[in-house]
Design an enzyme around this catalytic site. Structure first.
Site, PDB file in Angstrom:
ATOM      1  NE  ARG A  57      56.665  25.672  -7.014  1.00 18.68           N
ATOM      2  CZ  ARG A  57      56.717  26.422  -5.922  1.00 18.68           C
ATOM      3  NH1 ARG A  57      56.502  25.881  -4.736  1.00 18.68           N
ATOM      4  NH2 ARG A  57      56.981  27.712  -6.011  1.00 18.68           N
ATOM      5  CD  GLU A  65      63.311  29.542  -9.845  1.00 18.16           C
ATOM      6  OE1 GLU A  65      63.577  28.538 -10.543  1.00 18.16           O
ATOM      7  OE2 GLU A  65      62.184  29.763  -9.387  1.00 18.16           O
ATOM      8  NE  ARG A  99      55.237  23.189 -11.341  1.00 18.99           N
ATOM      9  CZ  ARG A  99      56.029  24.195 -10.984  1.00 18.99           C
ATOM     10  NH1 ARG A  99      57.317  23.981 -10.813  1.00 18.99           N
ATOM     11  NH2 ARG A  99      55.525  25.394 -10.794  1.00 18.99           N
TER      12      ARG A  99
END
Length: 231
Positions: A57, A65, A99
């Site tokens: 990330r 998004e 992540r």
């Protein structure tokens, strides 16, 4: 005297060793590998040594998004830079989804910064550490690059709470005279605010960060400046 000297000498060396130890611990973890997948404008998968994958990330930025306006363009923009490329990641954290959070470097290029400069992401203010990123975002916004071509882009942290929230704002705004009843209504944009105080209420109490475009803590600065001139 000799004992005191030796003790002082020993304490000095211990202090130096502690400082060196802290410097070593502060050095960021580095991952190097090949980008095998680009999921969206701020998330990739990195293959390490041909056998282990890491979901990465991008730190301090938040891209639209996939189902949001400019989401696919942001992903394609990132893919055009790093897909199939070998790069390094300076790791800063692990998020709640497991992540790895970090900054991508392709040679000397800082890819996180490039996504901002291209107008393909916001500064993620909740996790901001490097305030110089705000200047990069501001420059892209002023030039109308990428998502900033939209006069009222919806930050992804708002979109995740409801994709249609921004589009219904004008219909569901709090009626005049009830703006300060202590509740967070459906207003989303500076054009809907009737006063500087109301704008600040929405920013501070309702968490409507879009009202503070440059991250300086003042909502709807033009509205507040005009109100100040009138007084």
């Amino acid at each position: 005297m000799r004992f005191a000297f030796n003790r002082c000498y020993l304490q000095s060396w211990l202090a130096i060793l502690l400082l060196l130890s802290g410097a070593v611990q502060a050095a960021p973890e580095i991952l190097t590998g090949k980008v095998v997948s680009v999921h969206d404008g701020d998330t990739i998968t990195l293959l390490i040594e041909g056998k282990k994958t890491f979901r990465i990330r991008l730190a301090q930025i938040d891209a639209p998004e996939t189902g949001q306006a400019y989401g696919e363009r942001s992903r394609d923009n990132l893919a055009g830079k790093v897909a199939g490329q070998s790069l390094r990641v300076e790791v800063s954290a692990t998020d709640r989804y497991g992540r790895t959070v970090g900054t991508l470097f392709l040679g000397q290029r800082d890819i996180n910064r490039e996504q901002l400069a291209d107008g393909m992401a916001w500064v993620y203010r909740q996790y901001l550490k490097d305030k110089s990123l705000l200047e990069i975002e501001r420059s892209a916004r002023e030039r109308g690059l990428g998502l900033w071509a939209d006069p009222h882009p919806i930050p992804p942290w708002e979109f995740r709470h409801g994709p249609s929230a921004g589009h219904k704002a004008s219909e569901e705004a709090i009626p005049a005279g009830h703006e300060h009843d202590g509740n967070c209504g459906s207003k989303r944009f500076c054009r809907e605010m009737v006063s500087c105080a109301e704008a600040q209420f929405y920013l501070k109490q309702c968490g409507l960060e879009r009202l503070d475009g440059d991250g300086n803590g003042i909502a709807c600065e033009k509205l507040c400046a005009d109100e100040k001139q009138q007084h």
